[in-house]
Design a protein around this motif. Structure first.
Motif, PDB file in Angstrom:
ATOM      1  N   VAL A 196       6.681  43.859 -12.660  1.00  0.00           N
ATOM      2  CA  VAL A 196       7.098  44.102 -13.999  1.00  0.00           C
ATOM      3  C   VAL A 196       6.939  42.990 -14.784  1.00  0.00           C
ATOM      4  O   VAL A 196       7.533  41.809 -14.546  1.00  0.00           O
ATOM      5  CB  VAL A 196       8.267  44.580 -13.767  1.00  0.00           C
ATOM      6  N   PRO A 197       6.293  42.921 -16.039  1.00  0.00           N
ATOM      7  CA  PRO A 197       6.200  41.905 -16.988  1.00  0.00           C
ATOM      8  C   PRO A 197       7.489  41.654 -17.469  1.00  0.00           C
ATOM      9  O   PRO A 197       8.318  42.714 -17.847  1.00  0.00           O
ATOM     10  CB  PRO A 197       5.459  42.232 -18.184  1.00  0.00           C
ATOM     11  N   THR A 198       8.186  40.294 -17.564  1.00  0.00           N
ATOM     12  CA  THR A 198       9.513  39.962 -17.733  1.00  0.00           C
ATOM     13  C   THR A 198       9.867  40.528 -19.527  1.00  0.00           C
ATOM     14  O   THR A 198      10.926  40.419 -19.932  1.00  0.00           O
ATOM     15  CB  THR A 198       9.932  38.785 -17.681  1.00  0.00           C
ATOM     16  N   ASP A 199       8.692  40.824 -20.184  1.00  0.00           N
ATOM     17  CA  ASP A 199       8.951  41.203 -21.687  1.00  0.00           C
ATOM     18  C   ASP A 199       9.026  42.518 -21.728  1.00  0.00           C
ATOM     19  O   ASP A 199       8.732  43.275 -22.879  1.00  0.00           O
ATOM     20  CB  ASP A 199       7.908  40.547 -22.554  1.00  0.00           C
ATOM     21  N   ALA A 200       9.024  43.620 -20.784  1.00  0.00           N
ATOM     22  CA  ALA A 200       8.992  44.767 -20.711  1.00  0.00           C
ATOM     23  C   ALA A 200       9.763  45.604 -21.474  1.00  0.00           C
ATOM     24  O   ALA A 200      11.061  45.015 -21.249  1.00  0.00           O
ATOM     25  CB  ALA A 200       8.640  45.557 -19.238  1.00  0.00           C
ATOM     26  N   GLU A 201       9.639  46.459 -21.977  1.00  0.00           N
ATOM     27  CA  GLU A 201      10.716  47.250 -22.943  1.00  0.00           C
ATOM     28  C   GLU A 201      11.762  47.603 -21.832  1.00  0.00           C
ATOM     29  O   GLU A 201      11.232  48.423 -20.767  1.00  0.00           O
ATOM     30  CB  GLU A 201      10.084  48.362 -23.832  1.00  0.00           C
ATOM     31  N   GLY A 202      12.972  47.601 -22.138  1.00  0.00           N
ATOM     32  CA  GLY A 202      14.024  48.227 -21.327  1.00  0.00           C
ATOM     33  C   GLY A 202      14.463  47.197 -20.116  1.00  0.00           C
ATOM     34  O   GLY A 202      15.541  47.393 -19.494  1.00  0.00           O
ATOM     35  N   LEU A 203      13.823  46.081 -20.095  1.00  0.00           N
ATOM     36  CA  LEU A 203      14.143  45.016 -19.082  1.00  0.00           C
ATOM     37  C   LEU A 203      14.977  44.064 -19.708  1.00  0.00           C
ATOM     38  O   LEU A 203      14.561  43.274 -20.932  1.00  0.00           O
ATOM     39  CB  LEU A 203      13.166  44.511 -18.467  1.00  0.00           C
ATOM     40  N   SER A 204      16.136  43.675 -19.480  1.00  0.00           N
ATOM     41  CA  SER A 204      17.063  42.555 -19.819  1.00  0.00           C
ATOM     42  C   SER A 204      17.933  41.893 -18.843  1.00  0.00           C
ATOM     43  O   SER A 204      18.070  42.267 -17.503  1.00  0.00           O
ATOM     44  CB  SER A 204      18.196  43.177 -20.961  1.00  0.00           C
ATOM     45  N   PHE A 205      18.433  40.641 -19.185  1.00  0.00           N
ATOM     46  CA  PHE A 205      19.183  39.906 -18.202  1.00  0.00           C
ATOM     47  C   PHE A 205      20.318  39.150 -18.820  1.00  0.00           C
ATOM     48  O   PHE A 205      20.062  38.563 -20.084  1.00  0.00           O
ATOM     49  CB  PHE A 205      18.143  38.904 -17.308  1.00  0.00           C
ATOM     50  N   GLN A 206      21.331  38.840 -17.974  1.00  0.00           N
ATOM     51  CA  GLN A 206      22.403  37.983 -18.657  1.00  0.00           C
ATOM     52  C   GLN A 206      22.935  36.916 -17.432  1.00  0.00           C
ATOM     53  O   GLN A 206      22.769  37.289 -16.298  1.00  0.00           O
ATOM     54  CB  GLN A 206      23.456  38.854 -18.997  1.00  0.00           C
ATOM     55  N   PRO A 207      23.071  35.619 -17.922  1.00  0.00           N
ATOM     56  CA  PRO A 207      23.176  34.721 -16.926  1.00  0.00           C
ATOM     57  C   PRO A 207      24.576  34.768 -16.088  1.00  0.00           C
ATOM     58  O   PRO A 207      25.631  35.428 -16.668  1.00  0.00           O
ATOM     59  CB  PRO A 207      23.378  33.359 -17.905  1.00  0.00           C
ATOM     60  N   ILE A 208      24.639  34.487 -14.902  1.00  0.00           N
ATOM     61  CA  ILE A 208      25.615  34.268 -14.155  1.00  0.00           C
ATOM     62  C   ILE A 208      26.403  32.827 -14.189  1.00  0.00           C
ATOM     63  O   ILE A 208      25.500  32.002 -14.046  1.00  0.00           O
ATOM     64  CB  ILE A 208      25.159  34.686 -12.691  1.00  0.00           C
ATOM     65  N   ASP A 209      27.466  32.735 -14.489  1.00  0.00           N
ATOM     66  CA  ASP A 209      28.212  31.441 -14.297  1.00  0.00           C
ATOM     67  C   ASP A 209      28.245  31.063 -12.831  1.00  0.00           C
ATOM     68  O   ASP A 209      29.171  30.960 -12.336  1.00  0.00           O
ATOM     69  CB  ASP A 209      29.450  31.509 -15.030  1.00  0.00           C
ATOM     70  N   SER A 210      27.268  29.949 -12.617  1.00  0.00           N
ATOM     71  CA  SER A 210      27.191  29.488 -11.106  1.00  0.00           C
ATOM     72  C   SER A 210      27.597  28.079 -11.109  1.00  0.00           C
ATOM     73  O   SER A 210      27.523  27.478 -12.003  1.00  0.00           O
ATOM     74  CB  SER A 210      25.341  29.723 -10.870  1.00  0.00           C
ATOM     75  N   ALA A 211      28.072  27.890  -9.784  1.00  0.00           N
ATOM     76  CA  ALA A 211      28.154  26.609  -9.486  1.00  0.00           C
ATOM     77  C   ALA A 211      27.034  25.684  -9.234  1.00  0.00           C
ATOM     78  O   ALA A 211      27.210  24.470  -9.082  1.00  0.00           O
ATOM     79  CB  ALA A 211      29.196  26.466  -8.412  1.00  0.00           C
ATOM     80  N   LEU A 212      25.791  26.178  -9.101  1.00  0.00           N
ATOM     81  CA  LEU A 212      24.679  25.508  -8.515  1.00  0.00           C
ATOM     82  C   LEU A 212      24.004  24.843  -9.791  1.00  0.00           C
ATOM     83  O   LEU A 212      24.064  24.952 -10.899  1.00  0.00           O
ATOM     84  CB  LEU A 212      23.662  26.565  -8.364  1.00  0.00           C
ATOM     85  N   GLN A 213      23.909  23.416  -9.455  1.00  0.00           N
ATOM     86  CA  GLN A 213      23.616  22.492 -10.304  1.00  0.00           C
ATOM     87  C   GLN A 213      21.972  22.354 -10.394  1.00  0.00           C
ATOM     88  O   GLN A 213      21.618  21.272  -9.711  1.00  0.00           O
ATOM     89  CB  GLN A 213      24.197  21.157 -10.275  1.00  0.00           C
ATOM     90  N   ILE A 214      21.089  23.314 -10.535  1.00  0.00           N
ATOM     91  CA  ILE A 214      19.862  23.223 -10.536  1.00  0.00           C
ATOM     92  C   ILE A 214      19.132  23.724 -12.026  1.00  0.00           C
ATOM     93  O   ILE A 214      19.963  24.396 -12.720  1.00  0.00           O
ATOM     94  CB  ILE A 214      19.378  24.010  -9.324  1.00  0.00           C
TER      95      ILE A 214
END
Length: 396
Positions: A196-214
């Motif tokens: 699925v292309p990441t610019d597809a209509e209906g696809l969204s995402f929100q960041p997780i507050d992660s301890a990973l420093q990468i």
């Protein structure tokens, strides 16, 4: 390895693979740990390093030559990933895009999908994320709820959410593992995979507050009636649970390689510090209380590296899937345990300095620790070994 103080060349590489190790180490070493830390701290991306790795052919070293790759195998990619991490730059996207996505597309994609995507994955101009984990499913992929609902004879609408989707904000597409809307005769919903292309209509995402420093961010990803067609289907409809292991086994092997590289970096830093740091006229490394824990970590890392290369070799040789799966899983376990121990001991060797980011270790701790949990938890590895290698009754 830092200043050449650690002699960790116990693997019997071919001359060609020794040259590969040396060239990757030289390229990534020209950037080094401080570059990686700076990029991460600024919330930026290591685009310069990624481009150089792609231009040199390292990102696609394992992919078929007819699609822009180097024609090598998982062993070669594992070397690239290990040496990148050993130089202080553990790029998690190396495991996601070239290893998981590249391997899946090579094994199961249509010719059109291969032509469209693999050359870009190989040279680094295209990146593909991978979405399988869900909040309430975990390791039990049978229990995922992200569903592909039929939308005519050759299309679907994907609805649901995924968790811990790494780097999707920097990807051109994402491979989504979804179940069918209708159960089969056993009451299970057949699994399929879609690109699925990441610019597809209906696809969204929100960041997780992660301890990973990468540099790679982690996300919860939402699919709100994302429309896909048969052109987006990877492989055979309903066969995704079997097909997905073409990506999951390489993920475990290359994750192990990354953990091994992190461990090697940490041990090199610790060995140098223990040699240079003098207290009461004696290098602290002369004391067995310092040297023996580091030596133990070195032994465990070397054993993990051997198991990792063995698993990669079995994959490249097309060995029995059960043997390949077990070896990949055991390698991930060994490397995860060894890396967590090595980084922790390296921090301890540095004393208070181990907690200073200047020494490049404290911000590695969560990355190393992660490999005890992902891509498959140590407890599930032990369940697998108990059942499949020891013949004990299934415990879950």
């Amino acid at each position: 390895m830092a200043d050449g103080i650690v002699k960790d060349d116990l693997l019997l590489d071919t001359d060609e693979r020794k040259a590969l190790r040396e060239s990757v180490a030289k390229l990534v070493g020209s950037y080094g740990r401080s570059y990686f830390q700076d990029v991460t701290k600024r919330g930026a991306r290591p685009d310069e390093l990624w481009k150089d790795l792609g231009d040199a052919g390292y990102l696609g070293v394992h992919l078929p030559e007819e699609y822009g790759g180097g024609g090598g195998g998982l062993t070669d990619l594992s070397i690239v990933i290990e040496e990148t991490s050993a130089a202080g730059c553990p790029l998690f996207m190396l495991v996601i895009s070239p290893a998981i996505a590249g391997s899946l597309l090579t094994a199961h994609a249509s010719e059109a999908q291969k032509q469209t995507w693999l050359a870009g994955v190989a040279d680094g101009t295209k990146r593909i994320a991978f979405a399988i984990t869900e909040p309430d499913a975990g390791t039990n992929t049978h229990n995922i709820t992200t569903t592909a609902h039929a939308d005519g004879p050759d299309a679907w609408r994907i609805r649901g959410q995924k968790y811990w989707t790494s780097g999707i904000d920097d990807a051109d597409a994402v491979i989504v593992v979804a179940r069918g809307a209708e159960p089969d005769a056993r009451g299970r919903h057949p699994i399929s995979m879609f690109l699925v292309p990441t610019d597809a209509e209906g696809l969204s995402f929100q960041p997780i507050d992660s301890a990973l420093q990468i540099p790679e961010n982690q996300f919860t990803t939402f699919f709100d009636d994302v429309r896909v067609t048969r052109d987006d289907l990877i492989g055979e409809e309903g066969a995704g649970l079997r097909q997905v292991f073409a990506g999951l086994n390489p993920e475990r092997v290359t994750a192990a390689a990354q953990a091994n590289g992190i461990a090697r970096f940490a041990l090199a830093k610790a060995a140098r510090y223990a040699t240079d740091r003098v207290v009461w006229s004696t290098p602290i490394g002369a004391h067995q209380g310092v040297s023996h824990p580091l030596a133990k970590c070195f032994v465990e890392v070397q054993l993990a590296r051997l198991m990792t290369m063995h698993a990669a070799k079995l994959t490249d040789e097309g060995a029995d899937p059960a043997a390949t799966g077990s070896a990949s899983t055991v390698a991930k376990y060994a490397a995860g345990e060894a890396a967590a121990a090595a980084v922790d001991q390296a921090i301890q060797t540095h004393g208070g300095n181990g907690l200073s980011n200047e020494y490049g270790l404290s911000d590695l701790w969560f990355a190393a620790r992660m490999f005890r949990t992902a891509p498959v938890s140590r407890e599930m590895v032990l369940n697998h070994v108990a059942q499949h290698n020891l013949g004990l009754p299934k415990s879950y």
